[in-house]
Design an enzyme around this catalytic site. Structure first.
Site, PDB file in Angstrom:
ATOM      1  CB  SER A   1      37.400  39.020  47.523  1.00  0.00           C
ATOM      2  OG  SER A   1      36.705  40.107  48.103  1.00  0.00           O
TER       3      SER A   1
ATOM      4  CE  LYS B 100      36.999  39.537  51.458  1.00  0.00           C
ATOM      5  NZ  LYS B 100      38.335  39.913  51.975  1.00  0.00           N
TER       6      LYS B 100
ATOM      7  CE  LYS C  87      35.344  43.157  49.903  1.00  0.00           C
ATOM      8  NZ  LYS C  87      36.284  43.513  50.967  1.00  0.00           N
TER       9      LYS C  87
ATOM     10  CG  ASP D 261      35.746  42.040  54.118  1.00  0.00           C
ATOM     11  OD1 ASP D 261      35.552  42.738  55.133  1.00  0.00           O
ATOM     12  OD2 ASP D 261      36.742  42.178  53.379  1.00  0.00           O
TER      13      ASP D 261
ATOM     14  CD  GLU E  34      38.241  40.095  55.392  1.00  0.00           C
ATOM     15  OE1 GLU E  34      37.972  39.015  54.822  1.00  0.00           O
ATOM     16  OE2 GLU E  34      38.990  40.941  54.890  1.00  0.00           O
TER      17      GLU E  34
ATOM     18  CG  ASP F  84      41.298  43.649  55.967  1.00  0.00           C
ATOM     19  OD1 ASP F  84      42.361  44.277  56.055  1.00  0.00           O
ATOM     20  OD2 ASP F  84      40.702  43.546  54.872  1.00  0.00           O
TER      21      ASP F  84
ATOM     22  CE  LYS G 183      43.261  43.058  52.688  1.00  0.00           C
ATOM     23  NZ  LYS G 183      42.191  44.059  52.519  1.00  0.00           N
TER      24      LYS G 183
ATOM     25  N   GLY H 105      43.995  40.617  49.991  1.00  0.00           N
ATOM     26  CA  GLY H 105      44.395  41.241  48.728  1.00  0.00           C
ATOM     27  C   GLY H 105      43.853  42.644  48.631  1.00  0.00           C
TER      28      GLY H 105
HETATM   29  O1  OSB Z   1      38.694  44.264  52.592  1.00  0.00           O
HETATM   30  O2  OSB Z   1      39.719  42.610  51.817  1.00  0.00           O
HETATM   31  C1  OSB Z   1      39.276  43.742  51.660  1.00  0.00           C
HETATM   32  C2  OSB Z   1      39.845  44.909  48.051  1.00  0.00           C
HETATM   33  C3  OSB Z   1      40.143  46.247  48.254  1.00  0.00           C
HETATM   34  C4  OSB Z   1      40.095  46.742  49.534  1.00  0.00           C
HETATM   35  C5  OSB Z   1      39.781  45.912  50.616  1.00  0.00           C
HETATM   36  C6  OSB Z   1      39.516  44.574  50.421  1.00  0.00           C
HETATM   37  C7  OSB Z   1      39.510  44.066  49.101  1.00  0.00           C
HETATM   38  C8  OSB Z   1      39.152  42.692  48.758  1.00  0.00           C
HETATM   39  C9  OSB Z   1      39.686  42.165  47.455  1.00  0.00           C
HETATM   40  O3  OSB Z   1      38.403  42.016  49.401  1.00  0.00           O
HETATM   41  C10 OSB Z   1      40.683  41.102  47.596  1.00  0.00           C
HETATM   42  C11 OSB Z   1      41.402  40.818  46.305  1.00  0.00           C
HETATM   43  O4  OSB Z   1      42.437  41.462  46.040  1.00  0.00           O
HETATM   44  O5  OSB Z   1      40.929  39.960  45.554  1.00  0.00           O
HETATM   45 MG    MG Z   2      38.742  42.848  54.178  1.00  0.00          MG
END
Ligand code: OSB
Ligand code: MG
Length: 357
Positions: free
Chosen positions: A123, A149, A151, A176, A201, A226, A250, A278
């Site tokens: 991510s 992924k 953001k 995401d 996402e 999520d 999660k 995560g």
């Molecule tokens: O939205 O998935 C999310 C990290 C912190 C808070 C929200 C998210 C995330 C990630 C990181 O996308 C995922 C990872 O731990 O690699």
């Molecule tokens: Mg997310």
């Protein structure tokens, strides 16, 4: 825990990840769990201070000295506390680890996991320039990550995806938004349909299932929820309303391993594939996530990257590493299957508290 690189999402950048670790003694064994609440109430209303408060004032006092012989009974000791799932999950995870060590079984086997390696995705946060993003993607693809992924947020979306897609036409790619859009942005989000994304996402509000259902009806791209899936009941509602076609599980968000497994099973029955998300965990929370990722209805690569993607010094031995085929091996030892480097934990500790019966 200082991150190797800051991680930026639509709600801001994280440089250091505070974390609460829970160590729990059960008979002669010890288990570990991790609370994923962050520095502030952005991803969730919980933050590191509310989690500390709820744990020390309510959760720990309700379990200390109690005699229970199953994770359900353990969870029932504090299920009267409303919400605060991240605080609950850290404690519940510690119980699972200890419980499985007591049973002399690896956690993934006890919860019904079916594979000895899991597919790892990465991510990637928001960058200053598209070129910087492409360089970052290039590095992770070279390391072996099979799914990326990124953001997104308003102003960092369609153009970015278009450029990245033109560089990587076949890469399994998803985006995401962490709730950065509203339904009035539907036509912008519809443009993402052109790029053959695995999923979109959490585009809309963190507790909005209704608009997500309307948006999903308009889109070819599957919506993955999520933030909106904060409980087993929320998952039931999202399935009934057709708010998404995929769910990211999660344990921190839903209250632990038991709730994660229930959502997994519910989705399996409903034909909704899941994957494990995560929260930039240390190796302790990561180990729990890896165990969950072995469940049969986990149908996509997970946001479970190698330890060295996040931290120079992880808290577990061995650290999680990526194999060249983009997978992470599932630890075989009892419980979460990794040893905790307690000296290193002490080195990073700023505050600790011990509760006794
Ligand atoms: O939205 O998935 C999310 C990290 C912190 C808070 C929200 C998210 C995330 C990630 C990181 O996308 C995922 C990872 O731990 O690699
Ligand atoms: Mg997310």
């Amino acid at each position: 825990m200082r991150l190797k690189q800051p991680f930026e999402t639509s709600f801001g950048a994280t440089h250091d990840r505070p974390c609460i670790l829970v160590k729990l003694r059960y008979g002669d064994v010890e288990g570990w769990g991790e609370v994923v609440a962050g520095e502030g109430p952005w991803y969730s209303y919980e933050d590191i201070e509310t989690a500390w408060h709820i744990l020390t004032q309510f959760l720990v006092p309700s379990v200390i000295g109690k005699n229970v012989d199953s994770p359900d009974k353990f969870y029932a000791l504090f299920s009267h506390v409303r919400g605060h799932n991240m605080a609950k999950a850290g404690l519940e995870e510690a119980f699972w680890d200890a419980y499985c060590k007591f049973l002399k079984q690896p956690l993934y086997k006890v919860i019904g996991g079916e594979r000895d390696k899991i597919e790892s995705g990465v991510s990637i946060g928001i960058k200053n320039t598209i070129n910087a993003l492409i360089k970052t993607v290039e590095k992770y693809v070279e390391e072996g990550y099979k799914r990326v992924k990124i953001k997104i947020k308003p102003g960092w979306d369609v153009e970015v995806v278009k450029k990245l897609r033109s560089e990587y036409p076949d890469l399994p790619l998803q985006v995401d938004a962490n709730s950065a859009y509203t339904f009035s942005d539907a036509s912008k989000l519809k443009e993402l349909d052109k790029f053959n994304l695995l999923m979109l996402e959490q585009p809309l509000g963190y507790d909005d299932l209704v608009d997500h259902a309307s948006l999903q009806e308009m889109l070819k791209t599957p919506i993955c929820l999520d933030e909106s899936i904060g409980s087993v009941d929320a998952a039931r509602a999202a399935i009934a309303l057709k708010s998404c076609r995929v769910i990211n599980i999660k344990p921190g968000r839903v209250g632990g391993i038991l709730a994660s497994k229930r959502i997994h099973d519910l989705c399996l029955e409903a034909g909704i594939p899941v994957w494990i998300g995560g929260m930039l965990e240390t190796g302790i929370g990561r180990a729990h996530n890896v165990a969950l990722a072995t469940l049969p209805n986990v149908k996509f690569p997970c946001d479970i990257s190698a330890s060295d993607r996040y931290y120079d010094e992880d808290l577990v031995e061995p650290p999680f590493t990526l194999k060249s085929d983009g997978v992470i091996a599932v630890p075989k030892k009892h419980g979460i299957g990794v040893d905790i480097l307690e000296d290193r934990v002490r080195k990073f500790t700023v505050k600790s508290i011990k509760a006794k019966a």
